[in-house]
Design an enzyme around this catalytic site. Structure first.
Site, PDB file in Angstrom:
ATOM      1  N   HIS A 171     -11.797  -5.763   8.392  1.00 55.04           N
ATOM      2  CA  HIS A 171     -12.441  -5.678   7.274  1.00 55.04           C
ATOM      3  C   HIS A 171     -13.764  -4.788   7.308  1.00 55.04           C
ATOM      4  CE1 HIS A 171     -10.222  -9.063   5.960  1.00 55.04           C
ATOM      5  NE2 HIS A 171     -10.647  -9.066   4.675  1.00 55.04           N
TER       6      HIS A 171
ATOM      7  N   GLU B 137       0.978  -1.139   0.023  1.00 50.81           N
ATOM      8  CA  GLU B 137      -0.007   0.032   0.110  1.00 50.81           C
ATOM      9  C   GLU B 137       0.773   1.093   0.114  1.00 50.81           C
ATOM     10  OE1 GLU B 137      -0.373  -2.716   1.989  1.00 50.81           O
ATOM     11  OE2 GLU B 137      -2.478  -3.467   1.152  1.00 50.81           O
TER      12      GLU B 137
HETATM   13  C1  LIG Z   1      -2.130  -5.084   4.227  1.00 47.42           C
HETATM   14  C2  LIG Z   1      -3.139  -5.790   3.470  1.00 47.42           C
HETATM   15  N1  LIG Z   1      -3.544  -5.463   2.220  1.00 47.42           N
HETATM   16  C3  LIG Z   1      -4.318  -6.237   1.480  1.00 47.42           C
HETATM   17  C4  LIG Z   1      -4.904  -7.280   2.042  1.00 47.42           C
HETATM   18  C5  LIG Z   1      -6.211  -7.858   1.381  1.00 47.42           C
HETATM   19  N2  LIG Z   1      -5.623  -9.450   0.935  1.00 47.42           N
HETATM   20  C6  LIG Z   1      -6.074 -10.316   1.642  1.00 47.42           C
HETATM   21  S1  LIG Z   1      -5.248 -11.690   1.218  1.00 47.42           S
HETATM   22  C7  LIG Z   1      -4.316 -11.067  -0.141  1.00 47.42           C
HETATM   23  C8  LIG Z   1      -3.562 -11.552  -1.122  1.00 47.42           C
HETATM   24  C9  LIG Z   1      -2.334 -12.429  -0.314  1.00 47.42           C
HETATM   25  O1  LIG Z   1      -1.591 -13.011  -1.355  1.00 47.42           O
HETATM   26  P1  LIG Z   1      -0.404 -13.850  -0.611  1.00 47.42           P
HETATM   27  O2  LIG Z   1       0.360 -13.061   0.170  1.00 47.42           O
HETATM   28  O3  LIG Z   1       0.408 -14.650  -1.784  1.00 47.42           O
HETATM   29  O4  LIG Z   1      -0.992 -15.065   0.002  1.00 47.42           O
HETATM   30  P2  LIG Z   1      -1.959 -16.218  -0.190  1.00 47.42           P
HETATM   31  O5  LIG Z   1      -3.372 -15.628   0.142  1.00 47.42           O
HETATM   32  O6  LIG Z   1      -1.604 -16.431  -1.585  1.00 47.42           O
HETATM   33  O7  LIG Z   1      -1.906 -17.356   0.734  1.00 47.42           O
HETATM   34  C10 LIG Z   1      -4.648  -9.658  -0.127  1.00 47.42           C
HETATM   35  C11 LIG Z   1      -4.317  -8.636  -1.144  1.00 47.42           C
HETATM   36  C12 LIG Z   1      -4.751  -7.691   3.543  1.00 47.42           C
HETATM   37  N3  LIG Z   1      -5.054  -8.781   3.943  1.00 47.42           N
HETATM   38  N4  LIG Z   1      -3.664  -7.037   4.090  1.00 47.42           N
END
Ligand SMILES: Cc1ncc(C[n+]2csc(CCOP(=O)(O)OP(=O)(O)O)c2C)c(N)n1
Ligand SMILES: Cc1ncc(C[n+]2csc(CCOP(=O)(O)OP(=O)(O)O)c2C)c(N)n1
Ligand SMILES: [Mg+2]
Ligand SMILES: [Mg+2]
Lengths: 354, 324, 324, 354
Positions: free
Chosen positions: C129, C60
């Site tokens: 959220h 972000e």
């Molecule tokens: C700081 C933050 N930004 C955005 C989100 C929204 N979000 C939840 S899961 C996700 C993707 C995460 O991807 P990854 O790190 O590859 O983990 P995975 O879900 O694939 O296990 C996002 C953008 C969040 N939870 N926290």
């Protein structure tokens, strides 16, 4: 060109006049060599005079860059005028290399509005104070220019400590993913105020961080203006060829206090500082030029005189600035200021007037 | 009683608290070898060792994030943010974790950490060494916020923060770090959180302030001497607020000026005014006036004095209320 | 006029604005290939290409920081923060750069960027959220803040934010993304920043609200039908505030209830109450009451309805004022 | 042990029953092999049942971890009970491996307070929702335990996307500088919701980031429970030996939606997903055990039955939880709640009561 092998691939061009032979950089004319000397002297003079001006109370707290001049001159010399420079406080005077008046920069350190220039006039962004936060700016500008089909690079200057900040990480990663034409120039001087590099990172070198972003990492002797120039020129070429960013780690040593407010005696080894001062970049380059027979005493003297005059003129002009008007409190915050600003200003004038 | 500057009092408090409790540790940028850029932590590394006064990497979010883990390991970490405006990178950890983690554990785990920083302007510094960010902290659930205005309170509130079972943010008026001296109790000295301080009694007007604005309120009250007698309340703990003291001080005169250095809009003074608007309606004889910084970026320091609330502006507000 | 859900109206606004101005680009997490986790940016990548609707890395601060540079390169970036509580990592860039950079350039350079995010609770989602972070944004100098409460305003305020020469933060009530439908003007539709909206006229009481609290205020007003006639003001732009509209709505009835979902202390409702305490003193016939979320972490969703301001709580506050 | 050479040093132990021979991990008894199988089945069952429970409206939005079980079981099996686990939402059920009741985790997804456990009871931290922000927590805990002379490690689980966050960077760097006994376990599945790894980083591998922190980086097949176990065991040994953190990149593929709310059809190649599902980790391990002659049909059936029963009991218990009381709104925010909480609660009860 001939770069000397050095510990941890530290690139060098300038020898020591004894065992270590001098190299040279392809394509640099004698005029180029002398211009970089002029620029080194300019920055050195700016820095030394600023420390004096601070003692005289003519400018405020000042971040000294004595010994960092070669990193700034060598890298900036590899850029075109359209390329953008994103300085930190450590490169506050780098705009001088593009003709930004000394008075402007001195005014910044004097806390006078005349010190806030229009970045577009010089393609030099505002001095960045919060560590590492300008790395994403440089990445964004370079990416944005590329998207517009403009052939423009950007360079961001930051220190060894800055590599620990999340902003550096996010900016570097974004630059690599967008293949932004940006050079991430790290001044590894290896102190962050009183924090030594060993407390900053466990990495062998800061250039080792580059692989984690999928960009090349280059280590260069930061006190060797030609090695810095050459490494940056290569990075710029890669950037213009669409190959994305490069991380340059320029290794030097901070022999001055962090800033005029700082007293390093508490934490630094003064003998080490003395040794390092012997290797300082301006003297080293002058010796190199003399060995090449390119620099005469008269030329060197003339350059120093010119720089000294520029500083005299600069401080005079800065001190001649009229006092800033209160209305500036409310200028520039928004394109169209909210109504409250006018009433706030009116009230302030009334109260201070009466 | 020793006569100390405000920053000396903080340093004294650190020495006492680290000596008293072996679980207390200090971490931050330049807090160790240099003893802090303002010397607030001077001598701690030599006295308590590099493990209890740690020079961290340059990473505010990492500092506060690791402090959360340090709490889980049984430490009471005191994190220094080198300056107000350099604390912003830690806001994410503060809001998403520091203020919430105790709740996540159903109250089973405590997060007795402290975040302290010099704050405020008037020191002729380059950009971003002058912010007053208290509103960001106060609005964050799960954290307490204190701002001392005297050397004694600086020591006492720091001690209270360190001993508190919950996260506490302490903002210290850097303008007075070295310019203000005062009597400071030696040894252990705790000023409980949640208690405002009546700086002086008065009958015509009430000035409500905290931190660097308290001495200013006093000067303004002096300037009004003869004209009006002024009650001055030093809030000291912004959260939890000593609401009774606020309402009493307001009721006493019915005329309230709140002084805040931070930008006006949605600043902490608004909370104080809102409480009065809800709970002191019948006691108020005049509007509640805020004298604050303006809704602009903290300015070039050559005109910073015009940005800061001044004696003139506070006196002017007072006259408005007296004439109302 | 088309009948759209709130999120459809936002998507429609995006299509119109990106078509209208080739300098507008959208960046954020999952805004491209997926069209946003709420589909707010659906279709933009296919229609305008991957360079104008960019799936960024998960960062972000990097998103907002690069947007600053994109502005310097002549773009008008619209940054999506995927959720309210995930916008906190960008606060540092917002406070130290986005709100200040224009000032730094002496007004020579504009930073016409937008930060938009879904905000607020009531959606039965996991932790973080559900936040209402508007106070952090409003307190930050140099940025404007808008929060729509209807599909038409969601489109019109987004357009105004995109066209504005200054940085604008837009918070969108995710609770009503799909549950609220309304008439939305087709094609270009701009709701100027800085103008509140009178939702309904009334004589006995004034409810002041914004975003997801506006429909709640309407329900509460309905519940009071027969008992009291309620004026409802939708603030719409929190900064710059339409102060005249606020003062007029307050003066009209002299009894004001401010409804805010965010935690009470130092929330935006405090600013509104403080303005009334300073400028509406003689018009007020009763205390200014805030009905807000509590000063705690947003709760487990099984009891989130009890955290959120409810019709019952607003009606209760109204009764207090009517009985005052 | 015999690890197969694999593309980009992807460590594997389990073969394919054809050309690629099986390896084995030193020191693992048959009981160990079967216990890891039991744990895999437990997690797989939890996940599959949870998706059903979500469809039935018995739990809320749920982050599916189908195909990620081997990463969680193999790594957790290399830890001691005193070691701390810092899960993300993707590892929400990892506490099961330490006996945390399924009802507790199901309650978390049901948004019921019974879902918030006491981390100290299981040495499993709260589920971390904001990406990457728990990396510094794990680093801080491991560092803090080390400072106290306790021989405890920590492991933090996060995804490929998390490596782009500043919090990951600052936490990893701090862990390395303090030589904290922590394992940074990256689940590279290689999607962040709809964002592919190619849009996340330009690095060749995520393990390449390790050098930038001065820690070892290991790549392992995330669908190979034994390879994950072995790599983690080595990292734990290094940590206990005072050699600091290790970054483990476990490579797998997200064949399920990001969460129950997500529809991947818009962005993912469904054929690729089908292929990957063939390589899923539980079946692969069962085939391996059968080739070794260690797993009988009866044993496998028994394990599945046990897991199914545990879930039935779990959802029953979760749904039997009494409704949460309003007072919980104000509990646990502070050790000593401010007076306002009591009046707020009283008012709330009065208003809702009436
Ligand atoms: C700081 C933050 N930004 C955005 C989100 C929204 N979000 C939840 S899961 C996700 C993707 C995460 O991807 P990854 O790190 O590859 O983990 P995975 O879900 O694939 O296990 C996002 C953008 C969040 N939870 N926290
Ligand atoms: C975000 C942030 N945190 C802290 C500071 C205070 N500070 C100013 S300079 C400095 C050290 C920077 O060291 P380095 O990055 O190595 O650059 P150098 O000063 O050595 O050129 C610190 C901590 C700051 N300016 N910004
Ligand atoms: Mg440095
Ligand atoms: Mg992933």
């Amino acid at each position: 060109m001939a770069v000397l092998p050095a510990e941890q691939d530290l690139r060098r061009v300038i020898g020591d006049g004894e065992g270590v032979p001098d190299g040279e950089v392809e394509g640099l004319s004698e005029a180029d060599l002398l211009e970089q000397h002029r620029q080194l002297v300019l920055l050195r003079t700016y820095d030394e005079r600023s420390v004096v001006y601070h003692r005289q109370g003519r400018i405020g707290t000042y971040a000294i860059f004595w010994g960092h001049e070669a990193m700034q001159v060598g890298s900036a010399y590899a850029l075109e005028r359209e390329d953008w420079i994103f300085p930190s406080y450590r490169e506050s005077a780098i705009g001088l290399l593009r003709g930004l008046p000394a008075a402007t920069i001195l005014s910044w350190w004097r806390g006078h509005p005349a010190g806030w220039w229009n970045p577009q006039d010089w393609n030099v962004a505002s001095i960045c104070v919060p560590i590492g936060t300008h790395v994403p700016h440089a990445a964004g500008l370079a990416w944005g220019k590329k998207l517009r089909g403009e052939n423009v690079c950007a360079i961001a200057y930051f220190g060894d400590g800055a590599t620990s900040e999340g902003a550096f990480h996010e900016g570097a990663n974004l630059a690599a993913v967008t293949r932004a034409p940006v050079i991430l120039f790290c001044n590894n001087n290896p102190w962050a105020i009183s924090t030594p590099l060993s407390a900053q990172t466990a990495a062998e070198t800061l250039a080792d961080k580059a692989a984690g972003y999928g960009m090349p990492g280059v280590r260069v002797d930061g006190a060797d203006v030609l090695a810095v120039y050459e490494a940056t020129r290569e990075a710029v070429a890669r950037a213009r060829a669409g190959e994305g960013p490069t991380l340059i780690e320029a290794v030097t040593y901070r022999t001055a206090p962090h800033a005029t407010a700082d007293d390093p005696e508490a934490y630094i080894d003064l003998e080490r500082v003395e040794e390092e001062r012997q290797r300082e970049c301006v003297g080293r380059y002058e010796a190199y030029l003399r060995r090449l027979g390119v620099l005469s005493d008269e030329a060197a003297e003339a350059v120093r005189a010119e720089a000294a005059e520029l500083m005299r003129e600069g401080i005079r002009a800065a001190e001649a600035e009229p006092p800033a008007d209160l209305s500036l409190l409310f200028s520039h915050a928004y394109a169209e200021p909210p109504p409250s600003f006018a009433s706030d200003l009116a009230e302030l004038r009334r109260v201070l007037g009466g | 009683m020793a006569e100390l500057t405000l920053v000396e009092a903080i340093n004294d408090g650190f020495h006492v608290e680290l000596e008293r409790d072996a679980d207390v540790m200090v971490l931050g940028e330049d807090v160790g070898r240099a003893g802090g850029v303002f010397r607030a932590t001077a001598g701690l590394r030599d006295r308590f060792g590099p493990d209890r006064c740690v020079d961290t990497p340059l990473a505010e979010a990492g500092i506060l994030g690791s402090a959360v883990g340090l709490c889980m390991a049984g430490w009471r970490p005191v994190c220094e943010m080198q300056y107000d405006a350099f604390s912003y990178p830690c806001l994410d950890q503060l809001i998403t974790h520091v203020g919430r983690y105790r709740w996540r554990t159903g109250g089973a785990m405590a997060f007795p950490l402290v975040v302290r920083m010099p704050y405020g302007g008037g020191v002729r510094a380059p950009e971003l060494h002058d912010d007053s960010p208290e509103a960001y902290y106060v609005h964050t659930p799960g954290v307490k916020v204190a701002i001392p205005s005297t050397p004694a309170d600086a020591k006492g509130l720091l001690a209270a923060a360190i001993r508190d079972p919950d996260p506490v943010v302490v903002l210290e008026p850097k303008l007075h770090y070295r310019t203000m001296r005062g009597e400071v109790p030696e040894g252990e000295h705790v000023v409980p959180l949640g208690q405002a301080r009546t700086v002086r009694e008065g009958d015509d007007l009430t000035f409500v302030a905290y931190g660097s604005m308290v001495p200013l309120a006093e000067q303004a009250a002096d300037a009004l001497a003869g004209e009006a007698s002024v009650e001055i309340l030093d809030i000291r703990t912004l959260k939890p607020l000593d609401e009774d003291a606020l309402l009493a001080a307001a009721a006493k005169t019915g005329r309230v000026v709140i002084v805040q250095e931070a930008p006006r809009t949605a600043g902490y003074a608004a909370e104080l005014a809102a409480i009065l608007a809800e709970k002191a309606m019948l006691d108020l004889r005049a509007p509640v006036v805020r004298v604050t910084g303006y809704d602009v970026t903290y300015p070039y320091w050559q005109i910073e004095d015009a940005y800061m609330p001044s004696v003139e502006r506070v006196v002017d507000a007072a006259h408005k209320l007296l004439a109302f």
